[in-house]
Design an enzyme around this catalytic site. Sequence first.
Site, PDB file in Angstrom:
ATOM      1  N   ASN A  13     -45.557 -86.276 -87.563  1.00  0.00           N
ATOM      2  CA  ASN A  13     -46.497 -87.399 -87.695  1.00  0.00           C
ATOM      3  C   ASN A  13     -47.850 -86.948 -87.142  1.00  0.00           C
ATOM      4  O   ASN A  13     -48.024 -86.839 -85.938  1.00  0.00           O
ATOM      5  CB  ASN A  13     -45.946 -88.596 -86.907  1.00  0.00           C
ATOM      6  CG  ASN A  13     -46.902 -89.768 -86.888  1.00  0.00           C
ATOM      7  OD1 ASN A  13     -47.873 -89.800 -87.644  1.00  0.00           O
ATOM      8  ND2 ASN A  13     -46.634 -90.727 -86.015  1.00  0.00           N
ATOM      9  N   LYS A  15     -50.606 -88.529 -87.231  1.00  0.00           N
ATOM     10  CA  LYS A  15     -51.415 -89.678 -86.791  1.00  0.00           C
ATOM     11  C   LYS A  15     -52.837 -89.537 -87.350  1.00  0.00           C
ATOM     12  O   LYS A  15     -53.014 -89.012 -88.439  1.00  0.00           O
ATOM     13  CB  LYS A  15     -51.399 -89.810 -85.263  1.00  0.00           C
ATOM     14  CG  LYS A  15     -49.972 -89.717 -84.691  1.00  0.00           C
ATOM     15  CD  LYS A  15     -49.884 -90.186 -83.290  1.00  0.00           C
ATOM     16  CE  LYS A  15     -48.512 -89.884 -82.735  1.00  0.00           C
ATOM     17  NZ  LYS A  15     -48.170 -90.624 -81.559  1.00  0.00           N
ATOM     18  N   HIS A  99     -44.006 -98.008 -86.960  1.00  0.00           N
ATOM     19  CA  HIS A  99     -44.270 -97.134 -85.813  1.00  0.00           C
ATOM     20  C   HIS A  99     -44.782 -98.004 -84.665  1.00  0.00           C
ATOM     21  O   HIS A  99     -45.505 -98.978 -84.889  1.00  0.00           O
ATOM     22  CB  HIS A  99     -45.311 -96.074 -86.205  1.00  0.00           C
ATOM     23  CG  HIS A  99     -45.462 -95.013 -85.156  1.00  0.00           C
ATOM     24  ND1 HIS A  99     -46.190 -95.230 -84.017  1.00  0.00           N
ATOM     25  CD2 HIS A  99     -44.947 -93.763 -85.066  1.00  0.00           C
ATOM     26  CE1 HIS A  99     -46.135 -94.134 -83.261  1.00  0.00           C
ATOM     27  NE2 HIS A  99     -45.372 -93.229 -83.873  1.00  0.00           N
ATOM     28  N   GLU A 101     -47.095 -97.683 -82.641  1.00  0.00           N
ATOM     29  CA  GLU A 101     -48.560 -97.841 -82.582  1.00  0.00           C
ATOM     30  C   GLU A 101     -49.018 -98.915 -83.575  1.00  0.00           C
ATOM     31  O   GLU A 101     -49.969 -99.640 -83.321  1.00  0.00           O
ATOM     32  CB  GLU A 101     -49.248 -96.487 -82.851  1.00  0.00           C
ATOM     33  CG  GLU A 101     -49.085 -95.559 -81.653  1.00  0.00           C
ATOM     34  CD  GLU A 101     -49.110 -94.078 -81.971  1.00  0.00           C
ATOM     35  OE1 GLU A 101     -49.548 -93.702 -83.076  1.00  0.00           O
ATOM     36  OE2 GLU A 101     -48.683 -93.292 -81.109  1.00  0.00           O
ATOM     37  N   GLU A 170     -37.536 -94.340 -81.337  1.00  0.00           N
ATOM     38  CA  GLU A 170     -38.680 -93.852 -80.577  1.00  0.00           C
ATOM     39  C   GLU A 170     -38.924 -94.771 -79.384  1.00  0.00           C
ATOM     40  O   GLU A 170     -39.613 -95.800 -79.516  1.00  0.00           O
ATOM     41  CB  GLU A 170     -39.928 -93.825 -81.455  1.00  0.00           C
ATOM     42  CG  GLU A 170     -39.808 -92.906 -82.650  1.00  0.00           C
ATOM     43  CD  GLU A 170     -41.170 -92.404 -83.101  1.00  0.00           C
ATOM     44  OE1 GLU A 170     -41.351 -91.185 -83.138  1.00  0.00           O
ATOM     45  OE2 GLU A 170     -42.054 -93.231 -83.374  1.00  0.00           O
ATOM     46  N   GLY A 176     -46.027 -89.907 -76.853  1.00  0.00           N
ATOM     47  CA  GLY A 176     -47.324 -89.386 -76.422  1.00  0.00           C
ATOM     48  C   GLY A 176     -47.510 -89.368 -74.917  1.00  0.00           C
ATOM     49  O   GLY A 176     -48.620 -89.203 -74.424  1.00  0.00           O
ATOM     50  N   SER A 216     -42.223 -87.412 -77.524  1.00  0.00           N
ATOM     51  CA  SER A 216     -42.503 -86.193 -76.750  1.00  0.00           C
ATOM     52  C   SER A 216     -41.468 -85.091 -76.981  1.00  0.00           C
ATOM     53  O   SER A 216     -41.059 -84.409 -76.029  1.00  0.00           O
ATOM     54  CB  SER A 216     -42.643 -86.522 -75.268  1.00  0.00           C
ATOM     55  OG  SER A 216     -43.730 -87.413 -75.076  1.00  0.00           O
TER      56      SER A 216
HETATM   57  C1  PEP Z   1     -44.702 -90.303 -82.736  1.00  0.00           C
HETATM   58  O1  PEP Z   1     -45.838 -90.733 -82.707  1.00  0.00           O
HETATM   59  O2  PEP Z   1     -43.947 -90.636 -83.666  1.00  0.00           O
HETATM   60  C2  PEP Z   1     -44.263 -89.398 -81.693  1.00  0.00           C
HETATM   61  C3  PEP Z   1     -43.005 -89.103 -81.566  1.00  0.00           C
HETATM   62  O3  PEP Z   1     -45.261 -88.895 -80.874  1.00  0.00           O
HETATM   63  P1  PEP Z   1     -45.101 -87.795 -79.712  1.00  0.00           P
HETATM   64  O4  PEP Z   1     -44.188 -86.708 -80.216  1.00  0.00           O
HETATM   65  O5  PEP Z   1     -46.481 -87.300 -79.450  1.00  0.00           O
HETATM   66  O6  PEP Z   1     -44.501 -88.491 -78.538  1.00  0.00           O
END
Ligand code: PEP
Length: 255
Positions: A13, A15, A99, A101, A170, A176, A216
């Site tokens: 992803n 973003k 997601h 976000e 997630e 993040g 992460s």
């Molecule tokens: C994401 O935004 O789907 C995600 C997993 O981000 P990160 O790996 O940076 O935590």
Amino acid sequence: MYTYMKRPLIAGNWKMNTSPAEGIALYKTFLEGKKKGGFRQELEWLVLPPFTHLAGLQNLGDIQVGAQNCSHQSKGAFTGEVSVDMLRDLGCRYVLVGHSERRQYFKEEEEELTGKVALLLESNCIPIFCIGETWEEREKGSTETVLERQIQEVFGHFKAISSEVVFAYEPVWAIGTGKTASVEQAQAAHAFIRQVWTRFVGENKAQSTRILYGGSMKPDNAEGLLSQKDIDGGLIGGAALDAEAFLNIARQFPK
Ligand code: PEP
């Protein structure tokens, strides 16, 4: 009817990062790395760049390109929106829905998320449906309640689900932040999601549904997570912008 095999999936992803030209360069670096081998053969590769990159990345190589979002409306006077049909025309088969976000900053909730999933399923696209609890919810012991509610409030609207759906677990507190769920926390959440999903699609389909871990994920924590029974792949954010890190995560899929 389910016609796919349960292949492990790695999805990056991006973003709102990279220019279209930088996106092409990053994609080509992945292709070069992928050619060198050392990956599980049946691994399915996917990148989710910004909408502006989709046309430029089409037909460049064998890494699939999907979208980070879609409209919950099929067409019309919805300024700034991008429809499922438009995405399909650009070769997108996978689209992220829900997601954290989008839930947090754009207040996406049940009605919009349900509309998006409905349009994707009608168009034979595959939603990657993201769910996960906040840290406060985990501390209160309500992780399972939250996950179940997030599945029920959208998929409860469908009479029968015969097309493929991919889930991404997630935990919001891990996205993040550099904090990753432990393998035990992640495996328990994935097993629970599969158990809930069984009520919607039955045992066989639930067993063959892919549930990705996201939050992460990095080369040094991917192996433990990806070797768990109910973890079928990864949704990678930050590390998906670093070609070496993304390729090294892809190398951690159990052979
Ligand atoms: C994401 O935004 O789907 C995600 C997993 O981000 P990160 O790996 O940076 O935590």
